[in-house]
Enzyme design. Structure first.
Site, PDB file in Angstrom:
ATOM      1  N   GLU A  65       0.846  -1.207   0.000  1.00 29.75           N
ATOM      2  CA  GLU A  65       0.000   0.000   0.000  1.00 29.75           C
ATOM      3  C   GLU A  65       0.874   1.247   0.000  1.00 29.75           C
ATOM      4  O   GLU A  65       2.087   1.183   0.161  1.00 29.75           O
ATOM      5  CB  GLU A  65      -0.897   0.023   1.251  1.00 29.75           C
ATOM      6  N   TYR A 150      -9.040   7.033  16.129  1.00 33.75           N
ATOM      7  CA  TYR A 150      -9.197   6.847  14.690  1.00 33.75           C
ATOM      8  C   TYR A 150      -8.489   5.567  14.226  1.00 33.75           C
ATOM      9  O   TYR A 150      -7.627   5.030  14.915  1.00 33.75           O
ATOM     10  CB  TYR A 150      -8.603   8.029  13.921  1.00 33.75           C
ATOM     11  N   ASP A 153      -6.144   5.280   7.527  1.00 39.83           N
ATOM     12  CA  ASP A 153      -5.862   4.338   6.443  1.00 39.83           C
ATOM     13  C   ASP A 153      -5.067   4.961   5.302  1.00 39.83           C
ATOM     14  O   ASP A 153      -4.225   4.319   4.707  1.00 39.83           O
ATOM     15  CB  ASP A 153      -7.178   3.790   5.893  1.00 39.83           C
ATOM     16  N   ASN A 200     -11.721   5.177   2.795  1.00 38.08           N
ATOM     17  CA  ASN A 200     -10.491   4.501   2.393  1.00 38.08           C
ATOM     18  C   ASN A 200      -9.531   5.435   1.672  1.00 38.08           C
ATOM     19  O   ASN A 200      -8.698   6.078   2.273  1.00 38.08           O
ATOM     20  CB  ASN A 200     -10.846   3.278   1.530  1.00 38.08           C
ATOM     21  N   ASP A 249     -10.625   1.374  -3.351  1.00 40.88           N
ATOM     22  CA  ASP A 249      -9.511   1.523  -2.413  1.00 40.88           C
ATOM     23  C   ASP A 249      -8.859   2.886  -2.623  1.00 40.88           C
ATOM     24  O   ASP A 249      -9.530   3.909  -2.587  1.00 40.88           O
ATOM     25  CB  ASP A 249      -8.534   0.362  -2.611  1.00 40.88           C
ATOM     26  N   SER A 250      -7.568   2.923  -2.874  1.00 36.15           N
ATOM     27  CA  SER A 250      -6.832   4.191  -2.936  1.00 36.15           C
ATOM     28  C   SER A 250      -7.124   4.970  -4.215  1.00 36.15           C
ATOM     29  O   SER A 250      -7.571   4.412  -5.219  1.00 36.15           O
ATOM     30  CB  SER A 250      -5.333   3.928  -2.815  1.00 36.15           C
TER      31      SER A 250
END
Length: 339
Positions: A65, A150, A153, A200, A249-250
């Site tokens: 990631e 928190y 991510d 995300n 996702d990202s």
């Protein structure tokens, strides 16, 4: 009425006889719907290219990631479940700058002072944090502590040196996550977009005018017009896209305002224009056979439209890889990375 009943009975008898004398109508797998992640019909006509292999990180299925380039062309990225932080030089020399730990890092961004900021999920329940380290992995400092509650991510800097981060909490029916902004002096955390079902990816468009974020468990792409770093413009929020299947996702953006979303579980990147309309996709090799589906994130090589895409094959034997393709335009500058 009697004639109608007679006609209906005759039709039923014919139908029953047909089933008795042969197989009923049946569904079959046709081209384009095989495998675990077929392209949804509404996206099959999009301009599509297939990425090429660029670098194999490991023979193991590591959850990679958070890729980010520094000003010298070094590429940093993280491994979620082992906690390691990697550095890949322009000559493709891979080193580990931070060994195994309990951060569970999922996002990484580089401040203008050169420090790496890391969003960590901790134990995925209550020990999430944002920390910063030097490029050699030393001098770890806490920016957002676990006591604040928190599960950070992903994160992105703005041009003032503050940053947005996503809170990975919640489920598809419990919207407890969101997007938050940390001020440049790191003294204040401001909620920007609360009540999300596992926020995300997060990115800024050109000049920081629009904030983009994905909602992992609800499958949504949000476009947020910003008046300033912490103020949403009047009527500035919209859900521009509802995804099919797992799971957005990202995010990265380019200088034309286009948005690129990694589809975790589908082995592809979806591209959208600045209004959130789908305009293309990048497919990863082997996806039709169930390989390389865990596409998590990507990074533009600075000053180019070359997009490096991160994925892993989990337990299917092809390890963890970086693939390469080209986007529509040069990647958006990551503001606080710039000197």
């Amino acid at each position: 009425m009697r004639m109608f009943r007679h006609t209906l009975l005759s039709a039923l008898l014919v139908s029953s006889a047909g089933f008795a004398n042969g197989a009923p109508p049946s569904l079959s797998y046709q081209s384009g719907i095989e495998g675990p992640a077929p392209i949804p019909p509404s996206e099959q006509s999009l301009q599509s290219v297939t990425a090429e292999p660029w670098f194999k990180v490991s023979d193991d299925g590591l959850q990679l990631e958070g890729p980010a380039f520094d000003s010298n062309g070094n590429l940093y990225f993280v491994e979620v479940f082992g906690g390691r932080i990697f550095k890949l030089t322009p000559d493709k020399e891979l080193t580990t700058i931070l060994g195994e730990n309990d951060l569970a890092p999922a996002g990484l961004a580089i401040h203008q002072d050169g420090r790496l900021y890391i969003a960590g999920l901790g134990n995925f329940q209550d020990t999430g944090s944002v920390v910063s380290i030097r490029p050699d992995g030393t001098d770890m400092q806490t920016v957002v502590g676990p006591e604040q509650g928190y599960l950070p991510d992903d994160l992105v800097f703005d041009d003032q040196g503050g940053f947005y981060f996503t809170d990975f909490r919640g489920t598809s029916t419990e919207k407890t996550g969101g997007v938050y902004y940390v001020s440049p002096d790191q003294s204040e955390v401001t909620p920007i977009l609360p009540n999300m079902a596992i926020a995300n990816g997060v990115a800024l468009g050109p000049k920081g005018k629009f904030l983009w974020t994905t909602e992992f468990s609800a499958g949504r792409l949000h476009r947020v017009g910003m008046s300033d770093a912490t103020t949403i413009a009047p009527f500035g929020t919209s859900v521009t896209y509802q995804f099919t299947g797992p799971a957005p996702d990202s995010i990265r953006t380019d200088q034309d305002g286009n948005v690129y979303v990694a589809m975790y579980g589908q082995g592809r990147i979806l591209a959208f224009n600045g209004n959130g309309m789908p305009i293309g996709q990048i497919l990863l090799p082997g996806r039709e056979k169930g390989h390389n589906l865990r596409s998590t994130s990507m990074a533009f090589r600075p000053g180019t439209n070359e997009l490096l895409i991160f994925t892993n094959d989990w337990d299917k034997g092809e390890g963890s890889q970086i693939f390469r393709a080209e986007g529509f335009a040069e990647g958006t500058a990551l503001y606080a990375n710039q000197p």
